[in-house]
Write a protein that holds these residues in place. Structure first.
Motif, PDB file in Angstrom:
ATOM      1  N   ALA A 220       0.841  -1.202   0.000  1.00  0.00           N
ATOM      2  CA  ALA A 220       0.000   0.000   0.000  1.00  0.00           C
ATOM      3  C   ALA A 220       0.874   1.250   0.000  1.00  0.00           C
ATOM      4  O   ALA A 220       1.815   1.363   0.783  1.00  0.00           O
ATOM      5  N   GLY A 221       0.557   2.173  -0.889  1.00  0.00           N
ATOM      6  CA  GLY A 221       1.276   3.437  -0.933  1.00  0.00           C
ATOM      7  C   GLY A 221       2.628   3.385  -1.618  1.00  0.00           C
ATOM      8  O   GLY A 221       3.334   4.395  -1.667  1.00  0.00           O
ATOM      9  N   LEU A 222       3.016   2.217  -2.149  1.00  0.00           N
ATOM     10  CA  LEU A 222       4.308   2.088  -2.822  1.00  0.00           C
ATOM     11  C   LEU A 222       4.133   2.051  -4.333  1.00  0.00           C
ATOM     12  O   LEU A 222       3.105   1.580  -4.835  1.00  0.00           O
ATOM     13  N   ASP A 223       5.146   2.536  -5.062  1.00  0.00           N
ATOM     14  CA  ASP A 223       5.188   2.297  -6.498  1.00  0.00           C
ATOM     15  C   ASP A 223       6.239   1.214  -6.760  1.00  0.00           C
ATOM     16  O   ASP A 223       6.846   0.690  -5.817  1.00  0.00           O
ATOM     17  N   LYS A 224       6.462   0.869  -8.026  1.00  0.00           N
ATOM     18  CA  LYS A 224       7.376  -0.226  -8.356  1.00  0.00           C
ATOM     19  C   LYS A 224       8.792   0.047  -7.853  1.00  0.00           C
ATOM     20  O   LYS A 224       9.437  -0.834  -7.283  1.00  0.00           O
ATOM     21  N   GLN A 225       9.254   1.271  -8.033  1.00  0.00           N
ATOM     22  CA  GLN A 225      10.612   1.596  -7.606  1.00  0.00           C
ATOM     23  C   GLN A 225      10.741   1.520  -6.087  1.00  0.00           C
ATOM     24  O   GLN A 225      11.702   0.963  -5.559  1.00  0.00           O
ATOM     25  N   GLY A 226       9.748   2.071  -5.376  1.00  0.00           N
ATOM     26  CA  GLY A 226       9.792   2.050  -3.917  1.00  0.00           C
ATOM     27  C   GLY A 226       9.769   0.639  -3.367  1.00  0.00           C
ATOM     28  O   GLY A 226      10.483   0.313  -2.406  1.00  0.00           O
ATOM     29  N   PHE A 227       8.951  -0.221  -3.985  1.00  0.00           N
ATOM     30  CA  PHE A 227       8.877  -1.610  -3.526  1.00  0.00           C
ATOM     31  C   PHE A 227      10.178  -2.357  -3.832  1.00  0.00           C
ATOM     32  O   PHE A 227      10.680  -3.114  -3.008  1.00  0.00           O
ATOM     33  N   ASN A 228      10.748  -2.095  -5.008  1.00  0.00           N
ATOM     34  CA  ASN A 228      12.011  -2.744  -5.370  1.00  0.00           C
ATOM     35  C   ASN A 228      13.125  -2.341  -4.408  1.00  0.00           C
ATOM     36  O   ASN A 228      13.951  -3.174  -4.000  1.00  0.00           O
ATOM     37  N   GLU A 229      13.136  -1.080  -4.023  1.00  0.00           N
ATOM     38  CA  GLU A 229      14.138  -0.594  -3.053  1.00  0.00           C
ATOM     39  C   GLU A 229      13.939  -1.252  -1.701  1.00  0.00           C
ATOM     40  O   GLU A 229      14.922  -1.604  -1.018  1.00  0.00           O
ATOM     41  N   TRP A 230      12.658  -1.420  -1.304  1.00  0.00           N
ATOM     42  CA  TRP A 230      12.396  -2.096  -0.026  1.00  0.00           C
ATOM     43  C   TRP A 230      12.906  -3.539  -0.074  1.00  0.00           C
ATOM     44  O   TRP A 230      13.516  -4.013   0.887  1.00  0.00           O
ATOM     45  N   LEU A 231      12.664  -4.240  -1.181  1.00  0.00           N
ATOM     46  CA  LEU A 231      13.119  -5.628  -1.318  1.00  0.00           C
ATOM     47  C   LEU A 231      14.637  -5.727  -1.170  1.00  0.00           C
ATOM     48  O   LEU A 231      15.141  -6.613  -0.467  1.00  0.00           O
ATOM     49  N   SER A 232      15.357  -4.824  -1.819  1.00  0.00           N
ATOM     50  CA  SER A 232      16.822  -4.852  -1.733  1.00  0.00           C
ATOM     51  C   SER A 232      17.294  -4.564  -0.311  1.00  0.00           C
ATOM     52  O   SER A 232      18.214  -5.220   0.199  1.00  0.00           O
ATOM     53  N   ARG A 233      16.649  -3.602   0.327  1.00  0.00           N
ATOM     54  CA  ARG A 233      17.000  -3.277   1.718  1.00  0.00           C
ATOM     55  C   ARG A 233      16.707  -4.473   2.623  1.00  0.00           C
ATOM     56  O   ARG A 233      17.510  -4.822   3.503  1.00  0.00           O
ATOM     57  N   ALA A 234      15.547  -5.112   2.415  1.00  0.00           N
ATOM     58  CA  ALA A 234      15.157  -6.263   3.237  1.00  0.00           C
ATOM     59  C   ALA A 234      16.159  -7.407   3.081  1.00  0.00           C
ATOM     60  O   ALA A 234      16.534  -8.054   4.063  1.00  0.00           O
ATOM     61  N   TRP A 235      16.587  -7.655   1.850  1.00  0.00           N
ATOM     62  CA  TRP A 235      17.498  -8.784   1.602  1.00  0.00           C
ATOM     63  C   TRP A 235      18.918  -8.482   2.091  1.00  0.00           C
ATOM     64  O   TRP A 235      19.505  -9.253   2.850  1.00  0.00           O
TER      65      TRP A 235
END
Length: 324
Positions: A100-115
């Motif tokens: 919610a509230g994320l775009d593709k770039q924001g979600f991709n950045e979150w995934l990289s940070r999470a990993w």
């Protein structure tokens, strides 16, 4: 070498067992967050479990007209808290992530940070609670971003029996999520055993029609010790039969009564679902931070885990005798 969650889950004859929790509120300083994590894990010292589930709590007030029983307050990031819990416990941690509230770039950045930063390997994606949330990434698009990411998470999805009650198509949605990379599903809190049985029966039948093996289903149960907690359970969209609500609210000890109800519901589900050869798991959560309900969730965990272990072991014995 410690087994990953995916390795632990690969034995479909055994159950897999979790404790569900939420990150502390966003205004909690890091030292206090660490203390909260320590207190949680100290409570869990006496039980044997496979991992923890960290929820990503969202403001769902746009989903429903009824006021939220407990005021919403944002929490720390699920990936960050998952890292802390993993470091302190040494256990696998499934991090929920709302797109919610994320775009593709924001979600991709979150995934990289999470990993890379948070060491998150096990993940469940959750869509926006309402179409009214602007600039939200559709869940299908989020699965696409995840598939294109350089790292491969052990991905799960959410199974909602309540949706099956009204639309009769949750089993189709589960198969769709499997095509998107989901390898297991976690249910909402179960208070309507029949709704869960209907969903899983439809799912097993659809899997058989398509000649595929069902994914693991992790059943979530939560104790309820007060009218306020029950109101919150209903507000979250959990189906609670009227007779069940009356039993809890009229009981001398509502918390104890809710544990008995949860145990009875699990027995009904196991009796109906074990013959379907769906791998199962258990997730016990407390929906409030009340000490009595948290302590009750741990007692309920012991009871329900023992019940599931016994039922799965009996099934293995029965299969062994049949195949002799």
């Amino acid at each position: 070498m410690k087994k990953s969650l995916k390795q632990r889950s690969s034995d479909h004859h055994r159950g897999i067992y979790f404790i569900g929790t939420t990150p502390p509120k966003i205004d909690t300083d890091f030292e206090s967050v660490s203390t909260i994590a320590d207190k949680l894990l100290a409570r869990l010292d006496e039980i044997n479990f496979d991992g923890l589930i960290i929820y990503d709590i969202q403001d769902e007030t746009s989903r429903i007209d009824t006021p939220r029983p407990f005021p919403f307050k944002a929490t720390h990031d699920s990936g960050t808290y998952a890292q802390l819990i993993n470091q302190k416990s040494g256990k696998p941690v499934i991090a929920y992530k709302s797109v919610a509230g994320l775009d593709k770039q924001g979600f991709n950045e979150w995934l990289s940070r999470a990993w890379y930063q948070n060491n998150v390997r096990d993940l469940v994606l959750v869509g926006s609670p309402s179409t009214q949330v602007e600039s939200s990434l559709p869940l299908n698009d989020a699965y696409g971003v995840l598939a294109a990411h350089s790292q491969e998470f052990y991905l799960g999805g959410v199974a909602i029996a309540e949706r099956h009650l009204s639309k009769k198509n949750e089993h189709i949605r589960l198969l769709g999520k499997s095509n998107q990379g989901c390898e297991y599903y976690i249910t909402q809190a179960v208070y309507n055993a029949q709704a869960t049985i209907d969903m899983l029966t439809s799912y097993a039948e659809e899997c058989a029609l398509n000649n595929i093996k069902p994914n693991r289903i992790i059943l979530t149960f939560s104790p309820c010790g007060s009218a306020k907690t029950l109101e919150f359970i209903n507000w979250l969209g959990v189906s609670v039969p009227e007779a069940t609500s009356e039993r809890i609210l009229s009981a001398e000890d509502p918390l104890y009564e809710s544990i008995k109800i949860n145990h009875s519901n699990l027995l009904k589900i196991l009796a109906a679902v074990i013959p379907l050869n769906i791998p199962l798991g258990l997730n016990i959560e407390s929906l409030t931070n009340r000490k009595t309900e948290i302590d009750a969730s741990i007692l309920m965990y012991k009871l329900l885990k023992g019940t599931m272990d016994q039922a799965l072991a009996q099934n293995q014995i029965d299969q062994f005798v049949l195949n002799k």
